[in-house]
Write a protein that holds these residues in place. Structure first.
Motif, PDB file in Angstrom:
ATOM      1  N   ILE A  33       0.848  -1.188   0.000  1.00 36.12           N
ATOM      2  CA  ILE A  33       0.000   0.000   0.000  1.00 36.12           C
ATOM      3  C   ILE A  33       0.888   1.244   0.000  1.00 36.12           C
ATOM      4  CG2 ILE A  33      -2.045  -0.984   1.092  1.00 36.12           C
ATOM      5  CD1 ILE A  33      -1.023  -0.117   3.776  1.00 36.12           C
ATOM      6  N   ASP A  34       0.315   2.361  -0.409  1.00 40.98           N
ATOM      7  CA  ASP A  34       1.044   3.628  -0.422  1.00 40.98           C
ATOM      8  C   ASP A  34       0.737   4.423   0.840  1.00 40.98           C
ATOM      9  OD1 ASP A  34       2.150   3.151  -2.943  1.00 40.98           O
ATOM     10  OD2 ASP A  34       0.418   4.023  -3.981  1.00 40.98           O
ATOM     11  N   GLY A  35       1.733   5.129   1.312  1.00 41.50           N
ATOM     12  CA  GLY A  35       1.547   5.988   2.475  1.00 41.50           C
ATOM     13  C   GLY A  35       2.876   6.463   2.997  1.00 41.50           C
ATOM     14  N   SER A  36       2.835   7.342   3.963  1.00 44.00           N
ATOM     15  CA  SER A  36       4.054   7.822   4.602  1.00 44.00           C
ATOM     16  C   SER A  36       4.791   6.665   5.277  1.00 44.00           C
ATOM     17  CB  SER A  36       3.715   8.872   5.660  1.00 44.00           C
ATOM     18  OG  SER A  36       2.912   9.903   5.134  1.00 44.00           O
ATOM     19  N   ARG A  37       6.102   6.781   5.367  1.00 40.52           N
ATOM     20  CA  ARG A  37       6.859   5.838   6.190  1.00 40.52           C
ATOM     21  C   ARG A  37       6.401   6.028   7.625  1.00 40.52           C
ATOM     22  NH1 ARG A  37      11.240   7.925   5.241  1.00 40.52           N
ATOM     23  NH2 ARG A  37      11.589   6.806   3.290  1.00 40.52           N
ATOM     24  N   MET A  38       6.179   4.942   8.352  1.00 38.08           N
ATOM     25  CA  MET A  38       5.592   5.046   9.683  1.00 38.08           C
ATOM     26  C   MET A  38       6.529   4.547  10.779  1.00 38.08           C
ATOM     27  SD  MET A  38       1.663   3.813   8.914  1.00 38.08           S
ATOM     28  CE  MET A  38       1.118   4.070  10.608  1.00 38.08           C
ATOM     29  N   ALA A  63      15.556   8.650  -0.951  1.00 36.24           N
ATOM     30  CA  ALA A  63      15.195   9.642  -1.972  1.00 36.24           C
ATOM     31  C   ALA A  63      13.807  10.178  -1.653  1.00 36.24           C
ATOM     32  CB  ALA A  63      15.241   9.016  -3.360  1.00 36.24           C
ATOM     33  N   ASP A  64      13.728  10.907  -0.539  1.00 33.66           N
ATOM     34  CA  ASP A  64      12.502  11.566  -0.087  1.00 33.66           C
ATOM     35  C   ASP A  64      12.652  13.050  -0.383  1.00 33.66           C
ATOM     36  OD1 ASP A  64      11.858   9.086   0.939  1.00 33.66           O
ATOM     37  OD2 ASP A  64      11.995   9.680   3.048  1.00 33.66           O
ATOM     38  N   VAL A  65      11.875  13.553  -1.332  1.00 31.39           N
ATOM     39  CA  VAL A  65      12.038  14.924  -1.808  1.00 31.39           C
ATOM     40  C   VAL A  65      10.664  15.554  -1.965  1.00 31.39           C
ATOM     41  CG1 VAL A  65      12.946  16.402  -3.646  1.00 31.39           C
ATOM     42  CG2 VAL A  65      14.125  14.251  -3.080  1.00 31.39           C
ATOM     43  N   LYS A  80       1.154  24.143   0.782  1.00 31.52           N
ATOM     44  CA  LYS A  80       0.841  23.991  -0.647  1.00 31.52           C
ATOM     45  C   LYS A  80       1.956  23.221  -1.352  1.00 31.52           C
ATOM     46  CE  LYS A  80      -1.237  28.636  -0.411  1.00 31.52           C
ATOM     47  NZ  LYS A  80      -0.612  29.035   0.882  1.00 31.52           N
ATOM     48  N   ILE A  81       2.299  22.070  -0.833  1.00 39.16           N
ATOM     49  CA  ILE A  81       3.351  21.240  -1.424  1.00 39.16           C
ATOM     50  C   ILE A  81       2.883  20.728  -2.791  1.00 39.16           C
ATOM     51  CG2 ILE A  81       4.671  19.105  -1.176  1.00 39.16           C
ATOM     52  CD1 ILE A  81       5.557  21.357   0.709  1.00 39.16           C
ATOM     53  N   SER A  82       3.702  20.963  -3.816  1.00 42.89           N
ATOM     54  CA  SER A  82       3.289  20.617  -5.182  1.00 42.89           C
ATOM     55  C   SER A  82       4.041  19.421  -5.767  1.00 42.89           C
ATOM     56  CB  SER A  82       3.472  21.827  -6.108  1.00 42.89           C
ATOM     57  OG  SER A  82       4.815  22.279  -6.093  1.00 42.89           O
ATOM     58  N   PHE A  83       5.051  18.950  -5.058  1.00 39.78           N
ATOM     59  CA  PHE A  83       5.800  17.770  -5.524  1.00 39.78           C
ATOM     60  C   PHE A  83       6.129  16.900  -4.325  1.00 39.78           C
ATOM     61  CE2 PHE A  83       9.798  15.498  -6.228  1.00 39.78           C
ATOM     62  CZ  PHE A  83       9.563  14.883  -7.448  1.00 39.78           C
ATOM     63  N   VAL A  84       5.863  15.603  -4.461  1.00 42.47           N
ATOM     64  CA  VAL A  84       6.165  14.656  -3.387  1.00 42.47           C
ATOM     65  C   VAL A  84       6.795  13.401  -3.987  1.00 42.47           C
ATOM     66  CG1 VAL A  84       5.273  13.216  -1.516  1.00 42.47           C
ATOM     67  CG2 VAL A  84       4.247  15.463  -1.958  1.00 42.47           C
ATOM     68  N   MET A  85       7.991  13.089  -3.522  1.00 38.33           N
ATOM     69  CA  MET A  85       8.650  11.825  -3.868  1.00 38.33           C
ATOM     70  C   MET A  85       9.032  11.126  -2.574  1.00 38.33           C
ATOM     71  SD  MET A  85      12.371  11.201  -5.690  1.00 38.33           S
ATOM     72  CE  MET A  85      11.813  11.416  -7.380  1.00 38.33           C
ATOM     73  N   LYS A  86       8.733   9.860  -2.491  1.00 37.27           N
ATOM     74  CA  LYS A  86       9.160   9.048  -1.352  1.00 37.27           C
ATOM     75  C   LYS A  86       9.907   7.836  -1.882  1.00 37.27           C
ATOM     76  CE  LYS A  86       7.514   5.802   2.014  1.00 37.27           C
ATOM     77  NZ  LYS A  86       6.473   4.794   2.010  1.00 37.27           N
ATOM     78  N   GLU A  87      11.153   7.697  -1.420  1.00 35.36           N
ATOM     79  CA  GLU A  87      12.006   6.573  -1.826  1.00 35.36           C
ATOM     80  C   GLU A  87      12.042   6.399  -3.339  1.00 35.36           C
ATOM     81  OE1 GLU A  87      11.636   2.986   0.419  1.00 35.36           O
ATOM     82  OE2 GLU A  87      11.296   4.055   2.306  1.00 35.36           O
ATOM     83  N   GLY A  88      12.164   7.524  -4.040  1.00 35.54           N
ATOM     84  CA  GLY A  88      12.339   7.492  -5.487  1.00 35.54           C
ATOM     85  C   GLY A  88      11.080   7.364  -6.315  1.00 35.54           C
ATOM     86  N   LYS A  89       9.920   7.243  -5.654  1.00 34.92           N
ATOM     87  CA  LYS A  89       8.654   7.145  -6.365  1.00 34.92           C
ATOM     88  C   LYS A  89       7.888   8.452  -6.241  1.00 34.92           C
ATOM     89  CE  LYS A  89       4.317   4.518  -6.627  1.00 34.92           C
ATOM     90  NZ  LYS A  89       3.524   3.357  -6.106  1.00 34.92           N
TER      91      LYS A  89
END
Length: 408
Positions: free
Chosen positions: A127-132, A375-377, A393-402
């Protein structure tokens, strides 16, 4: 194959500086190089052009409840929902957090280890979501914050709190929590705002009980956090070896000195009480809850300024999921920290990147963009140095390269 991100401005959480015309190179889920765009020599298969955006490490919210959704009924959801339903709610909430730029969250108490289940599902790529980073079931005392207020004739052990009333019971609760997958311990050191019949300023455990609970965490090399408003509960938790104080809204000067001396982190969660006050009795909240929220916020700003001067380590956290405090909207806390505590933008960004990663033992991996980090950007269209509400107003989210969000 390696990929690159081009940045107009890049916040370096290692130095606290903002650098222009930067490039990030990553492969899979890991950053392999960071530097000036003109110096980027590595061959890449793809470029993400953020050369018109302010770029920073993925944000970390260090205090939230992923099972709760901000509606008053979510505080008693265990009474009429199955753990399967609560798990689905948790999944929905951590997706909202991720899209808001929070690539990592620390859950400060859930129902039935639903947070553990969702964390495991995210880590497995199901599933997708923040690292917990999760607490499982918080530990409380009879009548304390997170104890249920059901009739004494209704028998249940499925609330948000594991109730203990002796050192031995505390040790058992701590071991039980780790047995079923918690990353850390959460203890309810004082009464709270949203619970009925307790007092935010009153300590709930004896020192022997608190010490027994936290000794289990220390023996396993794990961290711990204490819900604590009142000064006596804060001091007790510090003496017993707590890692972080959550809220801390009724602290005194001795608390501040002790936190600074012992390197204890503070998570202020200003938004939690302000949202309760905003909702008020007109929104259906109990008069007791609103009055306690007002009492807690009264000196919080003044104390935060004292904490900053004393060198207390401040960590961004929002209590998202509590009354009127919605997942995906919690970045409003940045502006509140600026308003109440006079935090600089640099301090605010560090509180949501480098400092929480340090607290959770993830320095160099999370909360930064450097060789070997995740690669969390994330990025905003406007620099928060010009307007702190840009963080909402975050317009770009990458977590671990995705990439999960990209609004050119």
């Amino acid at each position: 194959m390696k990929k690159a991100i081009y940045c107009k401005e890049l916040f370096d959480s290692e130095t606290g500086e903002v650098n222009s015309d930067m490039a990030i190179v990553y492969e899979g889920n890991t950053v392999t190089w960071v530097g000036k765009r003109k110096d980027q020599m590595e061959e890449v298969s793809e470029v993400i052009d953020l050369s018109d955006k302010f770029v920073m490490p993925g944000l970390i919210d260090s205090h939230m409840h992923t099972a709760m959704n901000g509606h008053p009924a979510s505080m008693t959801m265990f009474q009429n929902m199955t753990f399967g339903e609560i798990t689905i709610e948790t999944i929905m909430n951590v997706k909202k957090d991720l899209l808001a730029g929070f690539t990592m969250v620390r859950d400060e108490g859930s129902y039935g280890f639903c947070d553990v289940a969702v964390r495991n599902g995210i880590n497995a790529g199901k599933i997708d979501g923040s690292r917990m980073f999760v607490s499982g079931i918080a530990i409380t005392a009879t009548g304390g914050h997170a104890d249920s207020r059901l009739s004494p004739y209704v028998k249940t052990d499925t609330g948000i709190g594991y109730v203990v009333d002796s050192p031995d019971a505390g040790r058992k609760a701590a071991r039980y929590t780790f047995k079923y997958g918690a990353d850390q311990l959460k203890v309810m050191a004082t009464g709270g705002v949203m619970s009925v019949g307790d007092i935010p300023g009153a300590a709930e455990f004896s020192e022997e009980e608190m010490s027994a609970i936290l000794q289990v965490a220390k023996s396993k090399g794990r961290i711990s956090s204490a819900h604590a408003h009142g000064a006596d509960g804060i001091k007790m938790a510090i003496r017993c070896g707590i890692t972080s104080i959550e809220h801390g809204m009724m602290m005194d000067d001795e608390c501040i000195d002790m936190m600074a001396e012992h390197g204890v982190y503070l998570v202020p969660t200003i938004i939690a009480v302000t949202k309760i006050i905003d909702m008020g009795t007109a929104g259906g909240l109990a008069q007791e809850t609103v009055e306690k929220a007002r009492m807690c916020i009264e000196r919080h700003g003044e104390n935060l300024k004292k904490c900053r001067r004393a060198g207390v380590k401040i960590v961004f956290g929002t209590d998202a999921g509590t009354y009127n405090n919605y997942h995906g909207k919690q970045a409003e806390e940045f502006a509140l920290m600026q308003k109440y505590g006079d935090f600089s933008v640099k301090e605010l960004l560090l509180s949501a990147t480098k400092t929480p990663a340090q607290m959770m033992g993830l320095s160099g991996k999370a909360g930064c963009i450097k060789q070997g980090s995740f690669a969390d950007v994330v990025a905003a269209d406007v620099s928060p140095w010009y307007d702190i509400t840009a963080m909402e107003k975050i317009s770009f989210v990458m977590k671990e390269g995705k990439v999960y969000k990209y609004e050119p």
